[in-house]
Design a protein around this motif. Structure first.
Motif, PDB file in Angstrom:
ATOM      1  N   SER A  14       0.930  -1.166   0.171  1.00  0.00           N
ATOM      2  CA  SER A  14       0.076   0.087   0.185  1.00  0.00           C
ATOM      3  C   SER A  14       0.881   1.083  -0.165  1.00  0.00           C
ATOM      4  O   SER A  14       0.384   2.250  -0.298  1.00  0.00           O
ATOM      5  CB  SER A  14      -1.013   0.112   1.232  1.00  0.00           C
ATOM      6  OG  SER A  14      -1.918  -1.008   1.326  1.00  0.00           O
ATOM      7  N   VAL A  15       2.120   1.129   0.434  1.00  0.00           N
ATOM      8  CA  VAL A  15       3.095   2.167   0.406  1.00  0.00           C
ATOM      9  C   VAL A  15       2.369   3.270   1.261  1.00  0.00           C
ATOM     10  O   VAL A  15       2.662   4.481   0.955  1.00  0.00           O
ATOM     11  CB  VAL A  15       3.435   2.776  -1.038  1.00  0.00           C
ATOM     12  CG1 VAL A  15       4.709   3.619  -1.087  1.00  0.00           C
ATOM     13  CG2 VAL A  15       3.769   1.456  -2.042  1.00  0.00           C
ATOM     14  N   ASP A  16       1.900   2.999   2.494  1.00  0.00           N
ATOM     15  CA  ASP A  16       1.452   3.844   3.272  1.00  0.00           C
ATOM     16  C   ASP A  16       2.291   4.329   4.449  1.00  0.00           C
ATOM     17  O   ASP A  16       2.096   5.295   5.081  1.00  0.00           O
ATOM     18  CB  ASP A  16      -0.071   3.562   3.783  1.00  0.00           C
ATOM     19  CG  ASP A  16      -0.057   2.098   4.471  1.00  0.00           C
ATOM     20  OD1 ASP A  16       0.951   1.447   4.239  1.00  0.00           O
ATOM     21  OD2 ASP A  16      -0.942   1.961   5.403  1.00  0.00           O
ATOM     22  N   GLY A  17       3.377   3.759   4.442  1.00  0.00           N
ATOM     23  CA  GLY A  17       4.260   4.144   5.549  1.00  0.00           C
ATOM     24  C   GLY A  17       4.921   2.961   6.168  1.00  0.00           C
ATOM     25  O   GLY A  17       4.625   1.842   5.742  1.00  0.00           O
ATOM     26  N   ILE A  18       5.942   3.301   7.210  1.00  0.00           N
ATOM     27  CA  ILE A  18       6.785   2.109   7.563  1.00  0.00           C
ATOM     28  C   ILE A  18       6.028   1.628   8.960  1.00  0.00           C
ATOM     29  O   ILE A  18       5.947   2.327   9.910  1.00  0.00           O
ATOM     30  CB  ILE A  18       8.387   2.710   7.745  1.00  0.00           C
ATOM     31  CG1 ILE A  18       8.882   3.273   6.617  1.00  0.00           C
ATOM     32  CG2 ILE A  18       9.216   1.530   8.523  1.00  0.00           C
ATOM     33  CD1 ILE A  18      10.007   4.273   6.869  1.00  0.00           C
ATOM     34  N   ASP A  19       5.734   0.194   8.947  1.00  0.00           N
ATOM     35  CA  ASP A  19       5.193  -0.211  10.071  1.00  0.00           C
ATOM     36  C   ASP A  19       6.568  -0.651  11.207  1.00  0.00           C
ATOM     37  O   ASP A  19       7.163  -1.618  10.474  1.00  0.00           O
ATOM     38  CB  ASP A  19       4.429  -1.454  10.034  1.00  0.00           C
ATOM     39  CG  ASP A  19       3.230  -0.882   9.096  1.00  0.00           C
ATOM     40  OD1 ASP A  19       2.507   0.177   9.568  1.00  0.00           O
ATOM     41  OD2 ASP A  19       2.266  -1.986   8.478  1.00  0.00           O
ATOM     42  N   ALA A  20       6.455  -0.229  12.293  1.00  0.00           N
ATOM     43  CA  ALA A  20       7.541  -0.668  13.025  1.00  0.00           C
ATOM     44  C   ALA A  20       7.006  -1.263  14.318  1.00  0.00           C
ATOM     45  O   ALA A  20       6.252  -0.759  14.775  1.00  0.00           O
ATOM     46  CB  ALA A  20       8.520   0.558  13.538  1.00  0.00           C
ATOM     47  N   LEU A 337      -2.707 -11.147  19.033  1.00  0.00           N
ATOM     48  CA  LEU A 337      -1.636 -10.674  18.334  1.00  0.00           C
ATOM     49  C   LEU A 337      -2.177  -9.546  17.305  1.00  0.00           C
ATOM     50  O   LEU A 337      -2.888  -9.677  16.639  1.00  0.00           O
ATOM     51  CB  LEU A 337      -1.018 -11.878  17.171  1.00  0.00           C
ATOM     52  CG  LEU A 337       0.155 -11.660  16.495  1.00  0.00           C
ATOM     53  CD1 LEU A 337       1.356 -11.571  17.280  1.00  0.00           C
ATOM     54  CD2 LEU A 337       0.416 -12.927  15.517  1.00  0.00           C
ATOM     55  N   SER A 338      -1.393  -8.452  17.303  1.00  0.00           N
ATOM     56  CA  SER A 338      -1.772  -6.908  16.646  1.00  0.00           C
ATOM     57  C   SER A 338      -1.966  -7.289  15.293  1.00  0.00           C
ATOM     58  O   SER A 338      -0.944  -7.852  14.656  1.00  0.00           O
ATOM     59  CB  SER A 338      -0.777  -6.015  16.874  1.00  0.00           C
ATOM     60  OG  SER A 338      -0.811  -4.958  16.082  1.00  0.00           O
ATOM     61  N   ALA A 339      -3.332  -6.858  14.814  1.00  0.00           N
ATOM     62  CA  ALA A 339      -3.504  -7.127  13.559  1.00  0.00           C
ATOM     63  C   ALA A 339      -2.841  -6.068  12.684  1.00  0.00           C
ATOM     64  O   ALA A 339      -2.502  -6.093  11.376  1.00  0.00           O
ATOM     65  CB  ALA A 339      -5.026  -6.807  13.218  1.00  0.00           C
ATOM     66  N   ASP A 340      -2.638  -4.964  13.386  1.00  0.00           N
ATOM     67  CA  ASP A 340      -1.981  -3.824  12.590  1.00  0.00           C
ATOM     68  C   ASP A 340      -0.379  -4.020  12.249  1.00  0.00           C
ATOM     69  O   ASP A 340       0.261  -3.600  11.355  1.00  0.00           O
ATOM     70  CB  ASP A 340      -1.960  -2.485  13.328  1.00  0.00           C
ATOM     71  CG  ASP A 340      -3.367  -1.970  13.134  1.00  0.00           C
ATOM     72  OD1 ASP A 340      -4.063  -2.413  12.163  1.00  0.00           O
ATOM     73  OD2 ASP A 340      -4.037  -1.486  14.259  1.00  0.00           O
ATOM     74  N   PHE A 341       0.140  -4.833  13.262  1.00  0.00           N
ATOM     75  CA  PHE A 341       1.560  -4.798  13.090  1.00  0.00           C
ATOM     76  C   PHE A 341       2.017  -6.354  12.988  1.00  0.00           C
ATOM     77  O   PHE A 341       3.286  -6.675  13.321  1.00  0.00           O
ATOM     78  CB  PHE A 341       2.215  -4.145  14.739  1.00  0.00           C
ATOM     79  CG  PHE A 341       1.921  -2.904  14.537  1.00  0.00           C
ATOM     80  CD1 PHE A 341       2.806  -1.898  13.841  1.00  0.00           C
ATOM     81  CD2 PHE A 341       0.949  -2.198  15.226  1.00  0.00           C
ATOM     82  CE1 PHE A 341       2.436  -0.375  13.673  1.00  0.00           C
ATOM     83  CE2 PHE A 341       0.665  -0.986  15.372  1.00  0.00           C
ATOM     84  CZ  PHE A 341       1.551  -0.120  14.381  1.00  0.00           C
ATOM     85  N   ALA A 344       5.096  -6.497  10.701  1.00  0.00           N
ATOM     86  CA  ALA A 344       6.288  -5.954  11.130  1.00  0.00           C
ATOM     87  C   ALA A 344       6.954  -7.130  12.308  1.00  0.00           C
ATOM     88  O   ALA A 344       8.074  -7.499  12.421  1.00  0.00           O
ATOM     89  CB  ALA A 344       6.032  -4.614  11.755  1.00  0.00           C
ATOM     90  N   ILE A 345       6.052  -7.459  13.150  1.00  0.00           N
ATOM     91  CA  ILE A 345       6.426  -8.621  13.991  1.00  0.00           C
ATOM     92  C   ILE A 345       7.023  -9.942  13.416  1.00  0.00           C
ATOM     93  O   ILE A 345       8.131 -10.111  13.878  1.00  0.00           O
ATOM     94  CB  ILE A 345       5.209  -9.007  14.954  1.00  0.00           C
ATOM     95  CG1 ILE A 345       4.726  -7.765  15.974  1.00  0.00           C
ATOM     96  CG2 ILE A 345       5.477 -10.246  16.076  1.00  0.00           C
ATOM     97  CD1 ILE A 345       3.427  -8.016  16.629  1.00  0.00           C
ATOM     98  N   ALA A 346       6.592 -10.172  12.228  1.00  0.00           N
ATOM     99  CA  ALA A 346       6.966 -11.248  11.469  1.00  0.00           C
ATOM    100  C   ALA A 346       8.385 -11.144  11.079  1.00  0.00           C
ATOM    101  O   ALA A 346       9.146 -12.045  11.099  1.00  0.00           O
ATOM    102  CB  ALA A 346       6.114 -11.682  10.308  1.00  0.00           C
ATOM    103  N   PHE A 347       8.712 -10.065  10.478  1.00  0.00           N
ATOM    104  CA  PHE A 347      10.024  -9.642  10.089  1.00  0.00           C
ATOM    105  C   PHE A 347      11.033  -9.463  11.388  1.00  0.00           C
ATOM    106  O   PHE A 347      12.397  -9.762  10.904  1.00  0.00           O
ATOM    107  CB  PHE A 347      10.119  -8.544   9.051  1.00  0.00           C
ATOM    108  CG  PHE A 347       9.420  -8.987   7.823  1.00  0.00           C
ATOM    109  CD1 PHE A 347      10.422  -9.623   7.019  1.00  0.00           C
ATOM    110  CD2 PHE A 347       8.178  -8.886   7.531  1.00  0.00           C
ATOM    111  CE1 PHE A 347      10.070 -10.318   5.729  1.00  0.00           C
ATOM    112  CE2 PHE A 347       7.837  -9.567   6.157  1.00  0.00           C
ATOM    113  CZ  PHE A 347       8.762 -10.017   5.348  1.00  0.00           C
ATOM    114  N   ALA A 348      10.618  -9.372  12.414  1.00  0.00           N
ATOM    115  CA  ALA A 348      11.483  -9.277  13.638  1.00  0.00           C
ATOM    116  C   ALA A 348      11.675 -10.771  13.970  1.00  0.00           C
ATOM    117  O   ALA A 348      12.837 -11.047  14.154  1.00  0.00           O
ATOM    118  CB  ALA A 348      10.794  -8.605  14.924  1.00  0.00           C
ATOM    119  N   VAL A 349      10.689 -11.499  13.895  1.00  0.00           N
ATOM    120  CA  VAL A 349      11.031 -12.940  14.111  1.00  0.00           C
ATOM    121  C   VAL A 349      11.824 -13.620  12.995  1.00  0.00           C
ATOM    122  O   VAL A 349      12.632 -14.428  13.601  1.00  0.00           O
ATOM    123  CB  VAL A 349       9.583 -13.620  14.328  1.00  0.00           C
ATOM    124  CG1 VAL A 349       9.733 -15.304  14.059  1.00  0.00           C
ATOM    125  CG2 VAL A 349       8.661 -13.164  15.332  1.00  0.00           C
TER     126      VAL A 349
END
Ligand SMILES: Nc1ncnc2c1ncn2[C@@H]1O[C@H](COP(=O)(O)OP(=O)(O)OP(=O)(O)O)[C@@H](O)[C@H]1O
Ligand SMILES: CC(=O)N[C@H]1[C@@H]2OC[C@@H](O2)[C@@H](O)[C@@H]1O[C@H](C)C(=O)O
Length: 382
Positions: A14-20, A337-341, A344-349
């Motif tokens: 969506s290119v709406d911004g960076i989820d951290a 588990l946060s639906a919004d994040f 981002a959580i998955a890429f931390a894992v």
């Protein structure tokens, strides 16, 4: 053992911004545990967003401009990593997906190609932290699609002892992981694929209908005031992608501006109002998801867990519930588990797995012949 503190970063289609996401991780697979300490979306500047969307849509740029935009994205990601830690003990690792600007699934015997900008080396250098990036290339190098990558994380965080679940992400593009009940050989029965358009066509249609004044249909209110044209949905569902068997992946290259223009042209024959058009595009997203479950799963799930921005579209959620008949549809928030994040959580894992020497891909979801270590590790030296 102390948990490892990790930052996960992604900007999606969506290119709406960076989820951290700032998370504490412990365990590795069945004992994997993640605690979300902080989650934030940092919007891109309007100028950077426009440039990313333009190159994604095929605008030609020079190599110098490519380097410049790669670094501009990396700097925005590094800034997000720094901001998300404010007020917390610092993390020791960053997992950065970056920004997809091009994705081509593998064809015949040729390898796929997927390009994520925001180089990890610069993130590591600026944030002063070991950074894992370029997660898709190792899977693609052995013949996989390099996507979707989240299903293995979903399996360990969202499986249930008795319930078969579909974890449905609705971002710009939709993707699903089917997780059977956690018994016997459940791990071998997990599968996943990109379902097709999530919000991409809807967002483009809203921008088109409002001459850019709006970027999405908040809560699906506009679409809810219209009526879907089922004949059009049926026509659109005959498109090849929806009938390809998994594993399969897609992107804005297919479900982007040109696709919407074709939809607008098709819609002219039915003289749809703006609300009817949005209702019809919303129906396409919902119907393509449910059609893929009915076509490609051996059995329907007992529950669907939604995540991604589309899980906030109440009309879309209602349509999914209607099409799924008796299968309950909830968001991953409702199971903790946060639906919004979640991405981002998955890429931390995935970064934590890479650093610990644990494979991250799920061959049944990406089509790769085996599970491999995902991601390139960037050290920082000064
Ligand atoms: N309240 C809301 N009502 C309706 N739609 C919403 C709402 N909030 C977010 N969205 C939709 O969700 C989109 C963003 O979703 P998300 O951030 O999950 O996408 P993404 O991560 O960029 O995509 P992908 O998962 O394909 O990489 C927005 O563009 C918008 O269409
Ligand atoms: C190439 C690429 O960026 N693909 C995204 C996109 O957005 C949703 C869907 O298409 C998914 O396959 C993938 O992202 C998630 C994070 C994944 O790899 O699981």
């Amino acid at each position: 053992m102390h948990p490892t503190r990790v930052i996960g970063l992604i900007s999606g289609t969506s290119v709406d911004g960076i989820d951290a996401a700032l998370v504490d991780i412990s365990g590795t697979d069945l004992d994997l545990q993640v605690e979300l300490l902080a989650g934030e979306t940092y919007p891109y500047s309007a100028e950077l967003r426009e440039r990313i969307l333009a190159i994604g849509a095929g605008t030609a740029i020079s190599m110098a401009e490519l380097a410049e935009i790669d670094d501009a994205i990396a700097l925005a990601f590094a800034q997000a990593a720094q901001n998300i830690q404010i007020g917390y003990q610092p993390a020791t690792l960053i997992g950065s997906h970056g920004q997809t600007v091009y994705h081509r699934p593998p064809r015949d015997k040729g390898l796929g190609y997927s390009l994520q900008l925001g180089r990890g080396a610069l993130i590591a250098h600026v944030a002063g932290m070991i950074t894992v990036s370029n997660f898709r290339v190792a899977d693609i190098a052995i013949g996989g699609h390099g996507a979707p990558l989240v299903p293995r994380v979903d399996a360990y965080l969202l499986s249930h002892p008795q319930e078969g679940r579909c974890i449905q992400n609705i971002g710009g593009i939709g993707n699903v992981a089917y997780i059977p009940p956690r018994r016997d050989d459940w791990l071998d029965k997990i599968c996943g694929w990109d379902t097709g358009p999530g919000n991409s066509l809807l967002d483009l249609a809203v921008a088109h209908l409002t001459a850019g004044a709006k970027t999405y249909d908040e809560n699906g209110n506009w679409a809810a005031s219209g009526t879907p044209c089922y004949l059009l949905v049926e026509q659109w569902l005959s498109q090849e992608y929806f009938h390809l068997p998994p594993p399969k992946s897609t992107g804005r290259e297919l479900f982007g501006v040109a696709y919407l223009h074709q939809c607008l042209q098709d819609a002219q024959a039915y003289q749809l109002s703006p609300a009817d058009l949005l209702a019809t595009l919303t129906e396409l997203t919902a119907a393509s998801i449910v059609h893929s479950y009915r076509t490609f799963l051996k059995q329907m799930p007992q529950r669907v867990l939604l995540c991604g921005g589309g899980s906030r579209n109440l009309y879309l959620k209602q349509r999914l519930e209607a099409l799924l008949e008796s299968v309950p549809v909830v968001t991953t928030d409702e199971v903790g588990l946060s639906a919004d994040f979640k991405e981002a959580i998955a890429f931390a894992v995935l970064a934590y797995w890479r650093y610990s020497g644990i494979p991250g891909n799920l061959p049944a979801a990406t089509g790769a012949p085996q599970a491999v270590l995902l991601g390139e590790i960037h050290q920082y030296l000064f």
